[in-house]
Motif scaffolding. Structure first.
Motif, PDB file in Angstrom:
ATOM      1  N   LEU A 105      39.829  43.327  34.390  1.00 14.61           N
ATOM      2  CA  LEU A 105      39.055  43.403  33.161  1.00 14.61           C
ATOM      3  C   LEU A 105      39.028  42.058  32.441  1.00 14.61           C
ATOM      4  CD1 LEU A 105      37.454  45.200  31.249  1.00 14.61           C
ATOM      5  CD2 LEU A 105      39.603  45.766  30.099  1.00 14.61           C
ATOM      6  N   ARG A 106      40.163  41.361  32.410  1.00 10.46           N
ATOM      7  CA  ARG A 106      40.206  40.043  31.771  1.00 10.46           C
ATOM      8  C   ARG A 106      39.290  39.062  32.509  1.00 10.46           C
ATOM      9  NH1 ARG A 106      45.236  39.598  28.978  1.00 10.46           N
ATOM     10  NH2 ARG A 106      45.535  41.597  27.929  1.00 10.46           N
ATOM     11  N   ILE A 107      39.332  39.095  33.834  1.00 12.26           N
ATOM     12  CA  ILE A 107      38.451  38.220  34.619  1.00 12.26           C
ATOM     13  C   ILE A 107      36.995  38.543  34.313  1.00 12.26           C
ATOM     14  CG2 ILE A 107      37.718  37.607  36.957  1.00 12.26           C
ATOM     15  CD1 ILE A 107      40.586  38.183  37.876  1.00 12.26           C
ATOM     16  N   GLN A 108      36.672  39.824  34.310  1.00 14.62           N
ATOM     17  CA  GLN A 108      35.303  40.253  34.061  1.00 14.62           C
ATOM     18  C   GLN A 108      34.822  39.782  32.701  1.00 14.62           C
ATOM     19  OE1 GLN A 108      34.811  44.483  34.268  1.00 14.62           O
ATOM     20  NE2 GLN A 108      32.798  44.446  33.302  1.00 14.62           N
ATOM     21  N   LYS A 109      35.658  39.930  31.658  1.00 17.38           N
ATOM     22  CA  LYS A 109      35.246  39.551  30.312  1.00 17.38           C
ATOM     23  C   LYS A 109      35.009  38.050  30.197  1.00 17.38           C
ATOM     24  CE  LYS A 109      35.279  43.650  28.548  1.00 17.38           C
ATOM     25  NZ  LYS A 109      33.985  44.277  28.170  1.00 17.38           N
ATOM     26  N   LEU A 110      35.861  37.248  30.825  1.00 17.31           N
ATOM     27  CA  LEU A 110      35.672  35.798  30.764  1.00 17.31           C
ATOM     28  C   LEU A 110      34.397  35.370  31.477  1.00 17.31           C
ATOM     29  CD1 LEU A 110      39.321  34.483  31.285  1.00 17.31           C
ATOM     30  CD2 LEU A 110      37.918  34.242  29.238  1.00 17.31           C
ATOM     31  N   THR A 124      51.435  38.760  31.404  1.00 18.26           N
ATOM     32  CA  THR A 124      52.827  38.726  31.844  1.00 18.26           C
ATOM     33  C   THR A 124      53.044  39.639  33.048  1.00 18.26           C
ATOM     34  OG1 THR A 124      53.411  40.482  30.290  1.00 18.26           O
ATOM     35  CG2 THR A 124      53.649  38.219  29.527  1.00 18.26           C
ATOM     36  N   LYS A 125      53.995  39.237  33.871  1.00 15.55           N
ATOM     37  CA  LYS A 125      54.399  40.045  35.021  1.00 15.55           C
ATOM     38  C   LYS A 125      55.476  41.040  34.581  1.00 15.55           C
ATOM     39  CE  LYS A 125      53.915  36.111  38.193  1.00 15.55           C
ATOM     40  NZ  LYS A 125      54.656  35.220  39.110  1.00 15.55           N
ATOM     41  N   PRO A 126      55.520  42.223  35.183  1.00 16.84           N
ATOM     42  CA  PRO A 126      54.496  42.795  36.066  1.00 16.84           C
ATOM     43  C   PRO A 126      53.283  43.218  35.266  1.00 16.84           C
ATOM     44  CG  PRO A 126      56.227  44.381  35.707  1.00 16.84           C
ATOM     45  CD  PRO A 126      56.673  43.117  35.018  1.00 16.84           C
ATOM     46  N   PHE A 127      52.117  43.224  35.894  1.00 12.00           N
ATOM     47  CA  PHE A 127      50.881  43.493  35.189  1.00 12.00           C
ATOM     48  C   PHE A 127      50.136  44.627  35.884  1.00 12.00           C
ATOM     49  CE2 PHE A 127      50.085  40.449  38.489  1.00 12.00           C
ATOM     50  CZ  PHE A 127      48.917  40.899  39.082  1.00 12.00           C
ATOM     51  N   ASN A 128      49.194  45.188  35.152  1.00 12.50           N
ATOM     52  CA  ASN A 128      48.320  46.208  35.715  1.00 12.50           C
ATOM     53  C   ASN A 128      47.101  45.512  36.305  1.00 12.50           C
ATOM     54  OD1 ASN A 128      45.936  48.156  35.540  1.00 12.50           O
ATOM     55  ND2 ASN A 128      47.676  49.523  35.183  1.00 12.50           N
ATOM     56  N   LEU A 129      46.786  45.796  37.559  1.00 10.82           N
ATOM     57  CA  LEU A 129      45.698  45.108  38.247  1.00 10.82           C
ATOM     58  C   LEU A 129      44.366  45.350  37.544  1.00 10.82           C
ATOM     59  CD1 LEU A 129      44.840  43.366  40.634  1.00 10.82           C
ATOM     60  CD2 LEU A 129      44.541  45.462  41.972  1.00 10.82           C
ATOM     61  N   ASP A 130      44.145  46.564  37.028  1.00  6.87           N
ATOM     62  CA  ASP A 130      42.895  46.846  36.327  1.00  6.87           C
ATOM     63  C   ASP A 130      42.747  45.970  35.084  1.00  6.87           C
ATOM     64  OD1 ASP A 130      42.030  48.752  38.119  1.00  6.87           O
ATOM     65  OD2 ASP A 130      43.122  50.362  37.119  1.00  6.87           O
ATOM     66  N   ILE A 131      43.898  45.702  34.416  1.00  7.00           N
ATOM     67  CA  ILE A 131      43.851  44.824  33.234  1.00  7.00           C
ATOM     68  C   ILE A 131      43.467  43.409  33.647  1.00  7.00           C
ATOM     69  CG2 ILE A 131      45.251  43.768  31.417  1.00  7.00           C
ATOM     70  CD1 ILE A 131      46.801  46.360  31.223  1.00  7.00           C
ATOM     71  N   LEU A 132      44.040  42.925  34.754  1.00  9.06           N
ATOM     72  CA  LEU A 132      43.689  41.591  35.240  1.00  9.06           C
ATOM     73  C   LEU A 132      42.206  41.523  35.584  1.00  9.06           C
ATOM     74  CD1 LEU A 132      44.453  38.744  36.174  1.00  9.06           C
ATOM     75  CD2 LEU A 132      45.065  39.721  38.400  1.00  9.06           C
ATOM     76  N   LYS A 165      32.834  47.000  38.502  1.00 10.82           N
ATOM     77  CA  LYS A 165      32.990  45.796  39.310  1.00 10.82           C
ATOM     78  C   LYS A 165      32.465  44.584  38.553  1.00 10.82           C
ATOM     79  CE  LYS A 165      33.228  47.142  44.128  1.00 10.82           C
ATOM     80  NZ  LYS A 165      32.679  46.884  45.463  1.00 10.82           N
ATOM     81  N   THR A 166      33.186  43.477  38.718  1.00 11.84           N
ATOM     82  CA  THR A 166      32.786  42.244  38.092  1.00 11.84           C
ATOM     83  C   THR A 166      31.621  41.645  38.866  1.00 11.84           C
ATOM     84  OG1 THR A 166      35.082  41.944  37.518  1.00 11.84           O
ATOM     85  CG2 THR A 166      33.684  40.032  37.291  1.00 11.84           C
ATOM     86  N   PRO A 167      30.695  40.960  38.203  1.00 12.44           N
ATOM     87  CA  PRO A 167      29.580  40.351  38.910  1.00 12.44           C
ATOM     88  C   PRO A 167      30.064  39.450  40.033  1.00 12.44           C
ATOM     89  CG  PRO A 167      29.249  40.231  36.550  1.00 12.44           C
ATOM     90  CD  PRO A 167      30.622  40.766  36.761  1.00 12.44           C
ATOM     91  N   THR A 168      29.422  39.587  41.185  1.00  7.96           N
ATOM     92  CA  THR A 168      29.808  38.792  42.352  1.00  7.96           C
ATOM     93  C   THR A 168      29.178  37.417  42.276  1.00  7.96           C
ATOM     94  OG1 THR A 168      27.959  39.732  43.573  1.00  7.96           O
ATOM     95  CG2 THR A 168      30.093  40.837  43.788  1.00  7.96           C
ATOM     96  N   GLY A 169      29.423  36.585  43.290  1.00  4.71           N
ATOM     97  CA  GLY A 169      28.889  35.237  43.321  1.00  4.71           C
ATOM     98  C   GLY A 169      29.779  34.247  42.615  1.00  4.71           C
ATOM     99  N   CYS A 170      30.938  34.669  42.114  1.00  3.42           N
ATOM    100  CA  CYS A 170      31.883  33.788  41.428  1.00  3.42           C
ATOM    101  C   CYS A 170      33.046  33.476  42.356  1.00  3.42           C
ATOM    102  CB  CYS A 170      32.394  34.444  40.153  1.00  3.42           C
ATOM    103  SG  CYS A 170      31.101  34.805  38.954  1.00  3.42           S
TER     104      CYS A 170
END
Length: 654
Positions: free
Chosen positions: A517-522, A507-515, A402-407
């Motif tokens: 993960l990208r959010i988490q890394k940023l 790009t669409k269609p995308f894998n939700l886990d990849i999205l 899970k990505t850190p909350t509070g964002c």
């Protein structure tokens, strides 16, 4: 006298002979007298026409050279002397006929030739004009046909982009469901749905590939890898497909290892098209065989791949047309109707590999497609081994942490269903705001503290690229990471988005886990920047994601350093120096450094104090005043920042 005619019109006393000799329009007239006794006393004069003056003649011969064609009257008489007078004259008519090329007949011929030439020129110009009009008509028809084709391709491209969004709403939820512990009987049906959704996506991708080929934007992106492993992995997914269609499928690798450079995506597209056609145009209980071999041709190594089927075959007269765009061979059964673009893409992608593809009959029935391309090792040790990225079946993905909350996230998407789907997927992890287009997104940014923006590209009023450009160009929001989520798959579109300042492109269609993960890394990157700011030495470029933010942090650090010993230097002074309001400066510094403006000033003072403790021999009190703090404040904040009192630091002072 050109024809030798001489007419003597009058013989008179003393002038009874006029003899004419001529040659090539030159005449000699000899004058003879009857009175031979007075011959030595006589002198003559002559004139060629009556209106001319008389000319004295020396001797008795008159010469005329190059007379023009016409009729002349030559008159000769004895000159008047004191003892003899005679007004009588002898006259000789001379007709000089023109040469044939100056005769009336010749002029008639000339006139006829001139009229004929003018007529021929007129006919030629008329025919040329007719040909020009015909060519212009053909050119116009060609241009119109090209415009129609372009309009069709634009239509298909736009439709393809539009189809990728609803496909995302089909494929992504399916992948989520398949990744759970769903009952096997339901999972089997869901896998069937997922497989066909991927097949539809493949058709859409082919249309987009065709568009890129027509625009000349398709480029080879080779990587080094084992082609044998790659072909084996592509073929693995067709064994179960062959069992369902009662078609025997086999793969023969004549070489276990074939290291070469190739474009994995384009090679996969080639193989998928050839294999799909081999199964589609096959017969019940037929077979499909794939052979990979290494051959030597013209003292050079080539990778050779054969795809042989026992299907309905291709007529000889149609083999040269099979790679033409939109060409479809006529069949009596509707089961064999295709789109007419797959083989065209195969041909173009083989050509991009500097290869060649051939068709021949398979005996006793069917077709063999054989293509080869040169083996190269230019990309060795540069790119990792190529592996297929698209599968006809879903593979379960490992769960992401899970990505850190509070964002807080802002989702910008004009398709309400797709927007709501993303919001529903992310709302349990983040505070999520949504907007249907760019202008609304800018309003939300001005009202809320947004940690990250996820935006579609194709939107009305203000599209995603314009939104990204506005965010990255506004010092109030330039620190916010932007992920562009779009159906535009071409690399030039990705480059365009990254040039506008986008931090990522999915790009669409995308894998939700990849999205996720990208959010988490940023977000983790931003969090690490907050920790990095606490270091003694840190460059603004290391903690910012845009040049605007970098310049802002540089100005802020410079302003604090210039007022390091100024105890009255406040947040308001810092805001005025960098040209921002106190509220905007607070949000900006909190996002970039994790510190409020007051903490930002204090941290820089403490970091400078630590440097002075290490490098100077001054007392702690003196150092405290040099950084604009009292000794008590310096000790307190130093311990909060570094975990020990200044007196307990390496270089202890009074």
């Amino acid at each position: 006298a050109h024809n030798g005619r001489i007419i003597l019109t009058k013989n008179i006393q003393l002038l009874n002979n006029l003899n004419l000799n001529y040659s090539d329009n030159s005449f000699a007239v000899e004058v003879s007298a009857m009175d031979y006794g007075n011959l030595h006393k006589l002198q003559y004069e002559y004139r060629l026409n009556k209106n001319e003056e008389w000319t004295k003649l020396e001797g008795n011969r008159i010469y005329f050279n190059k007379l023009a064609p016409g009729t002349y009257q030559l008159q000769v008489r004895v000159m008047k002397v004191h003892d003899y007078e005679n007004d009588a004259s002898a006259t000789l008519s001379i007709n000089v006929y023109p040469p044939f090329w100056l005769s009336n007949i010749a002029y008639s011929i000339y006139a006829l030739l001139l009229v004929s030439a003018i007529s021929l020129i007129f006919i030629h110009m008329k025919r040329k004009h007719r040909r020009l009009l015909l060519q212009q008509k053909r050119d116009m028809e060609t241009v119109q046909q090209h415009e129609i084709d372009e309009a069709k391709l634009r239509f298909f491209t736009n439709v393809s982009h539009d189809l990728r969004t609803p496909l995302s709403l089909i494929i992504t939820p399916l992948e989520q469901i398949l990744a759970t512990n769903t009952a096997q009987d339901i999972k089997k049906e869901l896998k069937l749905i997922h497989r066909n959704a991927l097949a539809l996506l493949d058709v859409i991708n082919q249309l987009l590939d065709l568009r890129r080929l027509d625009n000349g934007k398709a480029q080879l992106n080779p990587s080094h890898g084992d082609l044998a492993d790659f072909i084996k992995e592509v073929c693995d997914s067709f064994y179960s497909y062959g069992d369902k269609k009662n078609i025997a499928f086999s793969l023969s690798l004549k070489t276990d290892n074939l290291e070469t450079d190739f474009d994995k995506n384009k090679m996969q597209r080639i193989m998928l098209n050839l294999l799909s056609n081999a199964f589609k145009y096959n017969v019940n209980h037929g077979s499909v065989n794939v052979v990979l071999d290494r051959i030597i041709k013209d003292e050079r190594e080539y990778a050779c791949i054969q795809v042989a089927d026992t299907g309905i075959g291709i007529r000889e007269e149609n083999k040269a047309k099979i790679f033409d765009r939109f060409y479809q061979e006529e069949h009596s059964s509707t089961d064999y109707i295709g789109s007419g673009i797959g083989m065209h893409i195969v041909k173009e992608y083989v050509t991009l590999h500097n290869g060649d593809i051939q068709i021949r009959d398979n005996h006793p029935q069917g077709t063999i497609f054989e293509f080869m391309f040169p083996i190269r090792h230019e990309c060795k040790n540069i790119n990792p081994t190529a592996t297929p990225t698209e599968r006809p079946d879903i593979q379960e993905e490992p769960k992401q942490a899970k990505t850190p909350t509070g964002c807080s996230l802002l989702i910008v998407e004009d398709n309400e269903d797709f927007r709501q789907f993303i919001v529903d997927c992310l709302k349990d992890r983040f505070t999520v705001y949504e907007a249907e287009q760019g202008e609304k997104a800018m309003e939300i940014l001005s009202l809320h503290d947004i940690s990250l923006v996820i935006s579609d590209v194709r939107m009305p009023i203000m599209n995603g690229l314009e939104l990204c450009n506005k965010i990255k160009g506004d010092f109030r929001y330039s620190h916010i990471p932007v992920i562009l989520l779009t159906a535009r798959t071409a690399q030039e579109h990705m480059l365009e988005g990254l040039r506008e300042g986008a931090d990522d492109y999915i790009t669409k269609p995308f894998n939700l886990d990849i999205l996720l993960l990208r959010i988490q890394k940023l977000l983790e990157w931003s969090s690490r920047n907050h920790q990095r700011f606490g270091k003694v030495e840190v460059s603004p470029a290391e903690i910012t994601i845009s040049t605007i933010d970098e310049r802002l942090i540089e100005r802020a650090i410079q302003a604090v350093e210039e007022n390091m010993d100024n105890t009255d230097f406040s947040v308001e002074d810092l805001s005025m120096t960098v040209g921002m309001s106190r509220g905007h400066l607070y949000k900006k510094l909190m996002t970039i450094t994790g510190k409020s403006p007051l903490e930002f000033i204090r941290v820089l003072r403490i970091k400078r104090g630590k440097q002075l403790l290490e490098q100077s021999q001054e007392s702690i009190s003196q150092i405290a005043y040099q950084v604009g703090l009292s000794p008590k404040q310096f000790a307190k904040y130093f311990k909060e920042e570094f975990g020990c009192l200044p007196s307990e630091f390496n270089c202890k002072k009074d």
